[in-house]
Design a protein around this motif. Structure first.
Motif, PDB file in Angstrom:
ATOM      1  N   GLU A  23       0.927  -0.999   0.480  1.00 49.19           N
ATOM      2  CA  GLU A  23      -0.080   0.169   0.031  1.00 49.19           C
ATOM      3  C   GLU A  23       0.605   1.471   0.255  1.00 49.19           C
ATOM      4  OE1 GLU A  23      -1.629   0.100   4.125  1.00 49.19           O
ATOM      5  OE2 GLU A  23      -0.714  -1.936   3.891  1.00 49.19           O
ATOM      6  N   GLY A  24       0.473   2.493  -0.176  1.00 49.66           N
ATOM      7  CA  GLY A  24       0.617   3.501  -0.534  1.00 49.66           C
ATOM      8  C   GLY A  24       1.816   3.651   0.897  1.00 49.66           C
ATOM      9  N   VAL A  25       3.015   4.092   0.954  1.00 52.99           N
ATOM     10  CA  VAL A  25       3.697   4.247   1.596  1.00 52.99           C
ATOM     11  C   VAL A  25       4.101   5.433   2.035  1.00 52.99           C
ATOM     12  CG1 VAL A  25       5.954   3.541   3.469  1.00 52.99           C
ATOM     13  CG2 VAL A  25       5.035   2.011   2.208  1.00 52.99           C
ATOM     14  N   LEU A  26       3.563   6.382   3.098  1.00 45.40           N
ATOM     15  CA  LEU A  26       3.707   7.867   4.120  1.00 45.40           C
ATOM     16  C   LEU A  26       5.705   7.713   3.846  1.00 45.40           C
ATOM     17  CD1 LEU A  26       1.051   8.314   5.699  1.00 45.40           C
ATOM     18  CD2 LEU A  26       1.227   9.188   3.376  1.00 45.40           C
ATOM     19  N   ILE A  27       5.874   9.119   2.826  1.00 48.20           N
ATOM     20  CA  ILE A  27       7.039   9.727   3.446  1.00 48.20           C
ATOM     21  C   ILE A  27       7.907  10.106   4.197  1.00 48.20           C
ATOM     22  CG2 ILE A  27       7.890   8.618   0.850  1.00 48.20           C
ATOM     23  CD1 ILE A  27       8.559  12.008   0.187  1.00 48.20           C
ATOM     24  N   SER A  28       6.514  10.813   4.843  1.00 44.83           N
ATOM     25  CA  SER A  28       6.899  11.928   5.934  1.00 44.83           C
ATOM     26  C   SER A  28       5.535  12.154   5.919  1.00 44.83           C
ATOM     27  CB  SER A  28       7.096  13.247   5.508  1.00 44.83           C
ATOM     28  OG  SER A  28       6.128  14.009   4.250  1.00 44.83           O
ATOM     29  N   GLN A  29       4.870  12.197   7.646  1.00 48.83           N
ATOM     30  CA  GLN A  29       4.371  12.400   8.244  1.00 48.83           C
ATOM     31  C   GLN A  29       3.232  13.652   7.862  1.00 48.83           C
ATOM     32  OE1 GLN A  29       4.780  14.268  12.684  1.00 48.83           O
ATOM     33  NE2 GLN A  29       3.295  12.693  13.047  1.00 48.83           N
ATOM     34  N   GLN A  30       4.329  14.655   7.446  1.00 47.72           N
ATOM     35  CA  GLN A  30       3.249  16.161   6.586  1.00 47.72           C
ATOM     36  C   GLN A  30       2.260  14.857   5.325  1.00 47.72           C
ATOM     37  OE1 GLN A  30       3.422  17.216   3.332  1.00 47.72           O
ATOM     38  NE2 GLN A  30       1.990  18.423   3.539  1.00 47.72           N
ATOM     39  N   GLY A  31       2.757  14.253   4.587  1.00 45.75           N
ATOM     40  CA  GLY A  31       2.187  13.552   3.428  1.00 45.75           C
ATOM     41  C   GLY A  31       0.942  12.780   4.099  1.00 45.75           C
ATOM     42  N   SER A  32       0.130  12.997   4.466  1.00 45.93           N
ATOM     43  CA  SER A  32      -0.505  12.530   4.956  1.00 45.93           C
ATOM     44  C   SER A  32      -2.485  12.257   4.496  1.00 45.93           C
ATOM     45  CB  SER A  32      -1.254  12.113   6.262  1.00 45.93           C
ATOM     46  OG  SER A  32      -1.241  13.255   7.451  1.00 45.93           O
ATOM     47  N   GLU A  33      -2.981  11.578   4.168  1.00 44.05           N
ATOM     48  CA  GLU A  33      -4.828  11.266   3.988  1.00 44.05           C
ATOM     49  C   GLU A  33      -5.905  11.198   5.195  1.00 44.05           C
ATOM     50  OE1 GLU A  33      -7.397  11.326  -0.282  1.00 44.05           O
ATOM     51  OE2 GLU A  33      -5.062  10.069   0.217  1.00 44.05           O
ATOM     52  N   TRP A  34      -5.141  10.011   4.714  1.00 48.20           N
ATOM     53  CA  TRP A  34      -6.194   9.332   6.036  1.00 48.20           C
ATOM     54  C   TRP A  34      -5.320   9.186   7.173  1.00 48.20           C
ATOM     55  CZ3 TRP A  34      -5.980   7.041   0.942  1.00 48.20           C
ATOM     56  CH2 TRP A  34      -6.493   7.233   0.282  1.00 48.20           C
ATOM     57  N   PRO A  35      -6.141   8.809   8.754  1.00 46.65           N
ATOM     58  CA  PRO A  35      -5.481   7.921   9.895  1.00 46.65           C
ATOM     59  C   PRO A  35      -5.345   7.003   9.805  1.00 46.65           C
ATOM     60  CG  PRO A  35      -7.457   8.775  10.438  1.00 46.65           C
ATOM     61  CD  PRO A  35      -7.520   8.834   8.646  1.00 46.65           C
ATOM     62  N   HIS A  36      -4.003   6.150   9.973  1.00 48.79           N
ATOM     63  CA  HIS A  36      -3.765   4.661  10.013  1.00 48.79           C
ATOM     64  C   HIS A  36      -2.800   4.374   8.877  1.00 48.79           C
ATOM     65  CE1 HIS A  36      -5.862   5.447  13.418  1.00 48.79           C
ATOM     66  NE2 HIS A  36      -7.180   5.250  13.016  1.00 48.79           N
ATOM     67  N   ALA A  37      -2.086   4.874   7.489  1.00 50.40           N
ATOM     68  CA  ALA A  37      -1.677   4.323   7.296  1.00 50.40           C
ATOM     69  C   ALA A  37      -0.262   4.605   7.033  1.00 50.40           C
ATOM     70  CB  ALA A  37      -1.626   5.514   5.181  1.00 50.40           C
ATOM     71  N   PRO A  38       0.412   3.200   6.343  1.00 52.72           N
ATOM     72  CA  PRO A  38       1.498   3.381   7.970  1.00 52.72           C
ATOM     73  C   PRO A  38       2.971   3.966   6.474  1.00 52.72           C
ATOM     74  CG  PRO A  38       1.167   1.427   5.503  1.00 52.72           C
ATOM     75  CD  PRO A  38      -0.047   2.302   5.709  1.00 52.72           C
ATOM     76  N   GLY A  39       3.696   4.506   7.221  1.00 47.67           N
ATOM     77  CA  GLY A  39       4.530   5.304   7.078  1.00 47.67           C
ATOM     78  C   GLY A  39       6.181   4.610   6.659  1.00 47.67           C
TER      79      GLY A  39
END
Length: 374
Positions: A62-78
């Motif tokens: 799944e899309g892995v967030l490269i920073s805390q800033q680049g988020s859209e929904w809760p609980h997506a992994p970084g």
């Protein structure tokens, strides 16, 4: 027992850089939002990938967030913290134990980062994008109460149908600061044991936003001409190559646009993506995933659809001289096998099939139905 003739080409092994994949039935990135209570992969994530690794030739996270800033929904992994790296390492080890391989899809949402998402608030920075022009999208409601598990499973709670929201981003002054985030994420992915990385250049997220002239209205060296708009994505690929080597780096693209308020006129789309794909291929990356038009990824926004429908395989595959040509979106197994057999593509990513069935490849091989009957 040999697989049925209708899908047999999908079971031919394929060399992907240094990796020998056992089949051409790949698992696409599927955002599941199961990293509760925070953004660190947990036992549920581990079980999910381990189940599917038993038959998939290649898994894309799944899309892995490269920073805390680049988020859209809760609980997506970084993948920006040591805790996240350690958690992903358990998953990559489990996938390898089952005989499969796994790439991390590196993801930054740019202008569609949800301003009310907990991670976006915790980051304490604006929603950054190439330009400050707003994005129109369906209203995403951040639910209260118990943690929710899966975006798709709770769609009615998340999207207020017929209600639009307008996100007003802040134009990033120096885009190289975002490139630094991609490079660091690649370093973390390598430490976590991933076999490679896929740059998320699709679906209206950050890379796509730089490419598209409707979202990138900059007048400096990062916008305007096709070459300027392509620069950010190409430099991001170079940063990933710096860490992983070119034979473990790839990119996913959606030239038709549509999703997240994207889409240029057809002539500009063809010119832009022909240039970007040709230049990305010259970098020597291992595959390019060309995503076909999908009605599901072309919602009605402000009374109209945004996608520019055209045949992405016919339009761009011939430009790819070095990378493997993979595709995604709406392929049936039989169509995928025919596409491999006649040389249109070399492998296919399936999405929804893997949600319903952790054993898609095994079912195809043994002629089991792709439904919930057994």
């Amino acid at each position: 027992m040999a697989p049925p003739a209708t899908v047999a080409p999908l079971f031919e092994p394929i060399q992907l850089g240094p990796l020998t994949l056992r089949n051409r039935i790949f698992m696409s990135a599927l955002t599941r939002n199961r990293s509760v209570p925070t953004n660190v992969p947990n036992a549920v994530n581990l079980e999910y990938y381990q189940q599917r690794a038993k038959s998939a030739g290649l898994i894309i996270t799944e899309g892995v967030l490269i920073s805390q800033q680049g988020s859209e929904w809760p609980h997506a992994p970084g993948i920006w913290s040591k805790e996240q790296v350690a958690a992903w390492k358990k998953i990559t080890d489990a996938v390898h134990k089952e005989g499969s391989f796994i790439y991390a899809q590196l993801w930054h949402l740019g202008r569609v980062s949800h301003p009310d998402a907990p991670e976006q608030k915790a980051a304490g920075v604006p929603v950054y994008a190439p330009s400050s022009n707003r994005c129109t999208r369906w209203k995403v409601q951040i639910p209260s109460g118990p943690p929710w598990i899966c975006y798709g499973e709770y769609l009615s709670e998340l999207i207020a149908l017929h209600q639009l929201t307008y996100i007003q981003p802040t134009a990033i002054d120096d885009p190289t600061t975002l490139l630094d985030l991609f490079e660091k994420a690649a370093e973390n992915a390598k430490e976590a044991g991933f076999d490679g990385v896929e740059l998320h250049g699709a679906n209206g997220y950050l890379i796509h936003q730089f490419l598209d002239s409707t979202s990138n209205t900059r007048t400096d060296s990062w916008g305007g001409s096709v070459a300027n708009r392509a620069k950010f994505g190409l430099l991001a690929l170079e940063r990933l190559i710096k860490v992983f080597g070119k034979d473990r780096v790839s990119v996913k693209l959606t030239p038709c646009g549509g999703y997240n308020d994207m889409g240029m006129p057809l002539d500009e789309t063809l010119e832009t993506y022909s240039y970007f794909i040709s230049e990305a291929d010259k970098l020597g990356i291992v595959y390019i995933d060309l995503v076909r038009y999908s009605d599901a990824l072309d919602p009605i926004l402000d009374g109209k659809k945004r996608a520019i429908q055209h045949d992405v395989i016919d339009s761009y595959a011939s430009l790819i001289k070095h990378a493997k040509v993979f595709s995604n979106s709406g392929w049936t197994p039989e169509e995928a096998a025919a596409g491999v057999k006649d040389g249109q593509v070399e492998g296919i990513f399936f999405g929804m099939l893997w949600i319903n069935h952790p054993d898609v490849a095994s079912r195809l091989e043994h002629e089991k139905p792709l439904d919930q009957s057994d």
